[in-house]
Design a protein around this motif. Structure first.
Motif, mmCIF file in Angstrom:
data_model
loop_
_atom_site.group_PDB
_atom_site.id
_atom_site.type_symbol
_atom_site.label_atom_id
_atom_site.label_comp_id
_atom_site.label_asym_id
_atom_site.label_seq_id
_atom_site.Cartn_x
_atom_site.Cartn_y
_atom_site.Cartn_z
ATOM 1 N N THR A 1 67.823 124.521 79.082
ATOM 2 C CA THR A 1 66.373 124.409 78.891
ATOM 3 C C THR A 1 66.026 123.093 78.207
ATOM 4 O OG1 THR A 1 66.134 126.811 78.714
ATOM 5 C CG2 THR A 1 64.336 125.467 77.846
ATOM 6 N N LEU A 2 65.107 122.331 78.806
ATOM 7 C CA LEU A 2 64.593 121.092 78.229
ATOM 8 C C LEU A 2 63.074 121.095 78.336
ATOM 9 C CD1 LEU A 2 66.928 118.208 79.512
ATOM 10 C CD2 LEU A 2 66.934 119.286 77.268
ATOM 11 N N ASP A 3 62.415 120.443 77.372
ATOM 12 C CA ASP A 3 60.967 120.295 77.417
ATOM 13 C C ASP A 3 60.605 118.974 78.088
ATOM 14 O OD1 ASP A 3 60.612 122.680 76.201
ATOM 15 O OD2 ASP A 3 59.980 121.907 74.255
ATOM 16 N N MET A 4 59.767 119.054 79.127
ATOM 17 C CA MET A 4 59.294 117.867 79.832
ATOM 18 C C MET A 4 57.863 117.574 79.387
ATOM 19 S SD MET A 4 58.625 117.392 83.932
ATOM 20 C CE MET A 4 60.371 117.355 84.382
ATOM 21 N N LEU B 1 64.501 113.404 86.324
ATOM 22 C CA LEU B 1 64.348 112.141 85.602
ATOM 23 C C LEU B 1 64.330 110.963 86.565
ATOM 24 C CD1 LEU B 1 64.263 110.486 82.972
ATOM 25 C CD2 LEU B 1 66.773 110.543 82.971
ATOM 26 N N ASP B 2 65.219 110.971 87.561
ATOM 27 C CA ASP B 2 65.229 109.892 88.560
ATOM 28 C C ASP B 2 63.880 109.781 89.257
ATOM 29 O OD1 ASP B 2 67.831 109.232 88.011
ATOM 30 O OD2 ASP B 2 68.685 110.417 89.659
ATOM 31 N N GLY B 3 63.239 110.915 89.473
ATOM 32 C CA GLY B 3 61.960 110.913 90.172
ATOM 33 C C GLY B 3 60.811 110.393 89.348
ATOM 34 N N TYR C 1 61.304 111.943 77.683
ATOM 35 C CA TYR C 1 62.046 112.843 78.565
ATOM 36 C C TYR C 1 63.430 112.274 78.879
ATOM 37 C CZ TYR C 1 63.070 115.812 82.603
ATOM 38 O OH TYR C 1 63.657 116.684 83.480
ATOM 39 N N GLU C 2 63.512 110.960 79.071
ATOM 40 C CA GLU C 2 64.802 110.318 79.360
ATOM 41 C C GLU C 2 65.779 110.530 78.212
ATOM 42 O OE1 GLU C 2 66.469 105.977 80.883
ATOM 43 O OE2 GLU C 2 64.597 106.084 79.754
ATOM 44 N N ASN C 3 65.294 110.422 76.979
ATOM 45 C CA ASN C 3 66.169 110.630 75.812
ATOM 46 C C ASN C 3 66.720 112.057 75.792
ATOM 47 O OD1 ASN C 3 65.743 108.015 74.921
ATOM 48 N ND2 ASN C 3 64.059 108.573 73.551
ATOM 49 N N ARG C 4 65.891 113.024 76.173
ATOM 50 C CA ARG C 4 66.352 114.417 76.166
ATOM 51 C C ARG C 4 67.400 114.649 77.255
ATOM 52 N NH1 ARG C 4 60.258 116.990 75.574
ATOM 53 N NH2 ARG C 4 59.900 116.280 73.443
ATOM 54 N N VAL C 5 67.160 114.074 78.426
ATOM 55 C CA VAL C 5 68.126 114.243 79.523
ATOM 56 C C VAL C 5 69.421 113.526 79.207
ATOM 57 C CG1 VAL C 5 68.574 113.792 81.960
ATOM 58 C CG2 VAL C 5 66.320 114.573 81.247
ATOM 59 N N ASN C 6 69.326 112.320 78.617
ATOM 60 C CA ASN C 6 70.541 111.577 78.261
ATOM 61 C C ASN C 6 71.325 112.293 77.181
ATOM 62 O OD1 ASN C 6 69.991 109.575 80.102
ATOM 63 N ND2 ASN C 6 69.031 108.212 78.631
ATOM 64 N N THR D 1 67.013 124.837 84.053
ATOM 65 C CA THR D 1 67.697 124.572 85.312
ATOM 66 C C THR D 1 69.027 123.897 85.017
ATOM 67 O OG1 THR D 1 67.437 123.597 87.523
ATOM 68 C CG2 THR D 1 66.640 122.291 85.664
ATOM 69 N N ALA D 2 69.803 123.627 86.052
ATOM 70 C CA ALA D 2 71.104 122.985 85.887
ATOM 71 C C ALA D 2 70.923 121.541 85.411
ATOM 72 C CB ALA D 2 71.874 123.003 87.204
ATOM 73 N N PRO D 3 71.856 121.001 84.615
ATOM 74 C CA PRO D 3 71.743 119.609 84.158
ATOM 75 C C PRO D 3 71.547 118.624 85.305
ATOM 76 C CG PRO D 3 73.467 120.732 82.937
ATOM 77 C CD PRO D 3 73.014 121.691 84.001
ATOM 78 N N ALA D 4 72.192 118.863 86.449
ATOM 79 C CA ALA D 4 72.049 117.942 87.577
ATOM 80 C C ALA D 4 70.605 117.874 88.049
ATOM 81 C CB ALA D 4 72.964 118.371 88.723
ATOM 82 N N VAL D 5 69.892 119.001 88.020
ATOM 83 C CA VAL D 5 68.494 119.009 88.453
ATOM 84 C C VAL D 5 67.626 118.293 87.433
ATOM 85 C CG1 VAL D 5 66.533 120.471 89.090
ATOM 86 C CG2 VAL D 5 68.854 121.126 89.746
ATOM 87 N N HIS D 6 67.933 118.465 86.134
ATOM 88 C CA HIS D 6 67.214 117.692 85.107
ATOM 89 C C HIS D 6 67.361 116.192 85.374
ATOM 90 C CE1 HIS D 6 65.847 120.830 82.431
ATOM 91 N NE2 HIS D 6 67.053 121.356 82.337
#
Length: 301
Positions: free
Chosen positions: A220-223, A271-273, A287-292, A262-267
């Motif tokens: 779970t991540l917050d966007m 982010l790429d999008g 958001y990039e910092n959270r995904v990284n 969702t799965a880390p790959a989908v996060h």
């Protein structure tokens, strides 16, 4: 006494993966599953949906209906009360395993009158109204995002396929190691269009990934809401669109964040999008910092 599981998604591009996760964690014993065909709209009254009607026909007194979240079954307050009346008539219990309704006994009745308890009815109506407000706000935000994108010359909807004159360039770059997301940005097309252009080059890569990489557990991540608004105006892969649609809105003052599981790959794909998020670079960096940070945590030693 049987455990009857009901599942539904609103579009044929969504999956029941999140519902499966919630219901699997609930440890339901010997579930009998009733799943609507993909794209069964929430606007259709539950009592008119084929699989829910089949469930009611199958149910016997003492059975329990299990759903992951209330909105999988109903949307408006009228629908909720209609369903509760039918379940009470048939002496069938209702168990919701996630969301605001998960801690309530929605089938509780007055011991003498047999009517739905006034406190339950009040809470059902209040929470359902709050859910409708949340959906209305999401629609307004999506509309505002589309208008803002249109004012900047960007159009929502499907982006064009790779032009025939650029196909060889795309294929060569892919073989040289250029990522699909990067190629999509370079050529102004969707990642799906790039995958189509290089589809015959991908089997070896996907086979290696399938054989060597373990499945990723949902995280779970917050966007930031500004990022979510932008993504709603762009073309997404089915898994990305499903993750976005399943996100939970959390109000933050005058804004909001979208809590996505969702799965880390989908996060990382989401982010790429967001690489071209207009005028929202601060939200994108957040958001990039959270995904990284997620990527670093899951990379292992």
């Amino acid at each position: 006494m049987a455990n009857l599981v009901y599942k539904r998604v609103s579009t044929d591009q969504q999956s029941t993966s999140r519902q499966n996760l919630v219901l699997d964690e609930a440890g339901i014993k010997d579930p009998v599953v009733f799943e609507e065909d993909g794209g069964t709209s929430s606007r259709l009254h539950p009592l008119q949906r084929p699989k829910f009607r089949e469930l009611l026909t199958y149910a016997r007194p003492g059975d329990t209906v299990h759903i992951s979240e209330m909105f999988r079954l109903v949307r408006g307050t009228g629908h909720i009360l209609d369903v509760l009346d039918v379940l009470h008539r048939d002496q069938v219990a209702l168990r919701i395993h996630d969301g605001a309704f998960s801690a309530m006994d929605l089938t509780a009745r007055h011991p003498r009158t047999g009517e739905l308890l006034s406190t339950v009815k009040f809470m059902v109506q209040t929470l359902a109204a709050a859910g409708e407000l949340q959906r209305d706000l999401q629609r307004e935000l999506t509309y505002d995002g589309l208008r803002a994108a249109g004012a900047k010359g960007s159009k929502g909807g499907r982006r064009p396929a790779v032009p025939a004159a650029q196909t060889d360039t795309v294929r060569t770059a892919y073989l040289e190691g250029r990522s699909i997301a990067a190629l999509a940005r370079d050529h102004g097309v969707s990642r799906g269009a790039i995958r189509t252009a290089v589809s015959d080059l991908m089997p070896d890569h996907t086979a290696i990934e399938r054989d060597t990489l373990p499945p990723e557990l949902p995280v779970t991540l917050d966007m930031p809401g500004k990022v979510a608004d932008f993504l709603r105006t762009t073309e997404l892969e089915p898994a990305e669109r499903d993750a976005l649609d399943q996100g939970m809105t959390v109000r933050r003052g005058q804004g909001y964040t979208l809590r996505i599981t969702t799965a880390p790959a989908v996060h990382r794909q989401l982010l790429d999008g967001t690489a071209a998020v207009p005028a929202q670079r601060k939200a994108r960096r957040e958001y990039e910092n959270r995904v990284n940070a997620l990527q670093a945590a899951t990379a292992g030693p």
